[in-house]
Design a protein around this motif. Structure first.
Motif, mmCIF file in Angstrom:
data_model
loop_
_atom_site.group_PDB
_atom_site.id
_atom_site.type_symbol
_atom_site.label_atom_id
_atom_site.label_comp_id
_atom_site.label_asym_id
_atom_site.label_seq_id
_atom_site.Cartn_x
_atom_site.Cartn_y
_atom_site.Cartn_z
ATOM 1 N N UNK A 16 15.466 12.608 13.495
ATOM 2 C CA UNK A 16 15.343 11.174 13.729
ATOM 3 C C UNK A 16 13.985 10.593 13.412
ATOM 4 N N UNK A 17 13.087 11.382 12.783
ATOM 5 C CA UNK A 17 11.732 10.923 12.485
ATOM 6 C C UNK A 17 11.458 11.059 10.986
ATOM 7 N N UNK A 18 10.844 10.037 10.431
ATOM 8 C CA UNK A 18 10.376 10.076 9.048
ATOM 9 C C UNK A 18 8.857 10.045 9.096
ATOM 10 N N UNK A 19 8.204 10.973 8.413
ATOM 11 C CA UNK A 19 6.746 11.017 8.384
ATOM 12 C C UNK A 19 6.290 10.607 6.987
ATOM 13 N N UNK A 20 5.567 9.517 6.922
ATOM 14 C CA UNK A 20 5.049 9.003 5.654
ATOM 15 C C UNK A 20 3.618 9.485 5.493
ATOM 16 N N UNK A 21 3.325 10.082 4.345
ATOM 17 C CA UNK A 21 1.965 10.530 4.057
ATOM 18 C C UNK A 21 1.561 10.008 2.687
ATOM 19 N N UNK A 22 0.285 9.979 2.435
ATOM 20 C CA UNK A 22 -0.226 9.596 1.120
ATOM 21 C C UNK A 22 -1.526 10.354 0.900
ATOM 22 N N UNK A 23 -1.536 11.203 -0.104
ATOM 23 C CA UNK A 23 -2.729 11.974 -0.416
ATOM 24 C C UNK A 23 -3.886 11.017 -0.736
ATOM 25 N N UNK A 24 -5.011 11.238 -0.102
ATOM 26 C CA UNK A 24 -6.194 10.430 -0.371
ATOM 27 C C UNK A 24 -6.201 9.064 0.281
ATOM 28 N N UNK A 25 -5.301 8.840 1.234
ATOM 29 C CA UNK A 25 -5.282 7.530 1.903
ATOM 30 C C UNK A 25 -6.617 7.284 2.599
ATOM 31 N N UNK A 26 -7.178 6.089 2.430
ATOM 32 C CA UNK A 26 -8.456 5.797 3.082
ATOM 33 C C UNK A 26 -8.303 5.679 4.595
ATOM 34 N N UNK A 27 -9.401 5.856 5.293
ATOM 35 C CA UNK A 27 -9.420 5.724 6.743
ATOM 36 C C UNK A 27 -8.873 4.358 7.139
#
Length: 126
Positions: A16-27
């Protein structure tokens, strides 16, 4: 910032959870998105469009309640259009403006792209 925003979960296979990531995402990238989703969700109580629940944000990921897709139909499209119009009527300080109280950086599109600050019409931004 609420406790749910400060968590730093590595889990990517939670039901029931989707985890969104992005390599190099800024703080602040995911905190900004979480704040925007929370702000948009405020319109739901007035009939606005449904917005995904934010479960948490960290420096490297955004945890969202998974949304299951369904087959589209004309009635659903009509109802969504009405709800989206209500969401838009809720307004903002300007095009690209962040939620009230947000004082962090803003992002629109790929990291590194200049963000709108709410002071210019959309056409000038593009």
């Amino acid at each position: 910032m609420s406790a749910r925003r400060e968590e730093n979960s590595q889990a990517t296979h939670e039901p029931g959870v989707y985890v969104k990531t992005r390599h190099g995402a800024p703080l602040g990238f995911f905190a900004c998105e979480a704040a925007g989703l929370d702000w948009l969700r405020e319109g739901q109580e007035h009939g606005g469009a449904r917005v995904v629940d934010v479960l948490g944000a960290s420096g490297h990921a955004l945890r969202l309640r998974r949304v299951e897709s369904v087959a589209p139909d004309a009635q659903a499209a009509y109802e969504f259009g009405k709800a989206l119009a209500i969401t838009h009527e809720m307004g903002a300080g300007g095009w690209g403006a962040g939620p009230d109280g947000w004082d962090g950086p803003g992002y629109f599109g790929p990291p590194g792209r200049a963000a709108a600050d709410g002071s210019d019409p959309a056409g000038q931004f593009w």
